[in-house]
Design a protein around this motif. Structure first.
Motif, short mmCIF file in Angstrom:
data_model
loop_
_atom_site.label_atom_id
_atom_site.label_comp_id
_atom_site.label_asym_id
_atom_site.label_seq_id
_atom_site.Cartn_x
_atom_site.Cartn_y
_atom_site.Cartn_z
N GLY A 40 -1.46 -0.53 -3.08
CA GLY A 40 -0.41 -1.53 -2.98
C GLY A 40 0.94 -0.98 -2.60
O GLY A 40 1.91 -1.72 -2.49
N GLY A 41 1.04 0.33 -2.39
CA GLY A 41 2.32 0.94 -2.05
C GLY A 41 2.25 1.67 -0.73
O GLY A 41 1.47 1.33 0.14
N ILE A 42 3.05 2.68 -0.60
CA ILE A 42 3.12 3.49 0.61
C ILE A 42 2.20 4.70 0.45
O ILE A 42 2.18 5.33 -0.60
CB ILE A 42 4.58 3.98 0.84
N GLY A 43 1.46 5.02 1.50
CA GLY A 43 0.58 6.19 1.47
C GLY A 43 -0.71 5.93 2.21
O GLY A 43 -0.90 4.87 2.81
N THR A 44 -1.59 6.92 2.20
CA THR A 44 -2.92 6.78 2.81
C THR A 44 -3.96 7.31 1.84
O THR A 44 -3.64 8.07 0.92
CB THR A 44 -3.00 7.54 4.15
N ASP A 45 -5.20 6.92 2.07
CA ASP A 45 -6.27 7.24 1.16
C ASP A 45 -7.53 7.56 1.96
O ASP A 45 -7.98 6.72 2.75
CB ASP A 45 -6.50 6.04 0.23
N ALA A 46 -8.10 8.75 1.78
CA ALA A 46 -9.27 9.18 2.54
C ALA A 46 -10.46 8.25 2.34
O ALA A 46 -11.21 7.97 3.28
CB ALA A 46 -9.64 10.61 2.17
N PHE A 47 -10.66 7.75 1.13
CA PHE A 47 -11.80 6.86 0.87
C PHE A 47 -11.62 5.52 1.58
O PHE A 47 -12.58 4.96 2.12
CB PHE A 47 -11.99 6.67 -0.64
N ARG A 48 -10.40 5.02 1.61
CA ARG A 48 -10.12 3.78 2.33
C ARG A 48 -10.32 3.98 3.84
O ARG A 48 -10.83 3.11 4.54
CB ARG A 48 -8.70 3.32 2.04
N ILE A 49 -9.94 5.15 4.34
CA ILE A 49 -10.13 5.46 5.75
C ILE A 49 -11.62 5.53 6.08
O ILE A 49 -12.07 4.99 7.08
CB ILE A 49 -9.41 6.78 6.12
N LYS A 50 -12.38 6.18 5.23
CA LYS A 50 -13.83 6.28 5.41
C LYS A 50 -14.45 4.89 5.47
O LYS A 50 -15.28 4.60 6.34
CB LYS A 50 -14.45 7.10 4.28
N GLU A 51 -14.06 4.01 4.57
CA GLU A 51 -14.58 2.64 4.56
C GLU A 51 -14.21 1.90 5.85
O GLU A 51 -15.02 1.15 6.40
CB GLU A 51 -14.05 1.87 3.35
N ALA A 52 -13.00 2.11 6.32
CA ALA A 52 -12.56 1.47 7.56
C ALA A 52 -13.40 1.94 8.74
O ALA A 52 -13.85 1.13 9.57
CB ALA A 52 -11.07 1.74 7.81
N ILE A 53 -13.65 3.24 8.82
CA ILE A 53 -14.48 3.79 9.89
C ILE A 53 -15.87 3.16 9.84
O ILE A 53 -16.39 2.69 10.86
CB ILE A 53 -14.58 5.32 9.79
N GLU A 54 -16.46 3.16 8.67
CA GLU A 54 -17.82 2.63 8.52
C GLU A 54 -17.89 1.14 8.86
O GLU A 54 -18.91 0.66 9.36
CB GLU A 54 -18.34 2.90 7.11
#
Length: 130
Positions: A40-54
């Motif tokens: 909910g804030g500023i930043g990035t998350d590897a797990f969220r990126i992985k889910e987006a790719i998939e």
């Protein structure tokens, strides 16, 4: 027609959403996933990126575009977390201009290498000269 998909990584979900809106108007048939913000804030998350790719993965491939250095590091980590990331590439391009060039190239059925090349060539368009 299957196309190369895009993943937009931004430290701000608002930026990611706005960019997706623009890209969707240019090429509505290109799959685009977002990985913006962190808890909910500023930043990035590897797990969220992985889910987006998939979520947009296809045989044609996925091109990742990012805004800042730590987003790049998390994109690399996301690829390490995946069992098969051969058809996923990270573009070294300015986020907005690179994503715009990538979505146009993807929309005409280009290969992942052509999409990367178009995206990365956009950095020369925005280069400021004295």
């Amino acid at each position: 027609m299957k196309t190369v998909s895009l993943v937009i990584i931004s430290h701000s979900m608002e930026i990611a959403n706005g960019l997706k809106k623009i890209l969707g108007q240019v090429a509505p048939d290109v799959p685009i996933a977002l990985a913006g913000g962190s808890n909910g804030g500023i930043g990035t998350d590897a797990f969220r990126i992985k889910e987006a790719i998939e979520s947009v993965y296809s045989e044609k491939g996925v091109v990742i575009l990012f805004d800042l250095g730590s987003a790049y590091l998390n994109a690399e980590l996301a690829l390490e977390l995946m069992e098969d990331s051969k058809a996923v590439k990270i573009a070294d391009a300015p986020l907005v201009e690179g994503a715009y060039a990538a979505v146009v190239e993807a929309s005409i059925g280009s290969s992942i290498d052509e999409v990367i090349r178009a995206s990365e060539s956009s950095k020369y368009i925005v280069k400021v000269t004295e």
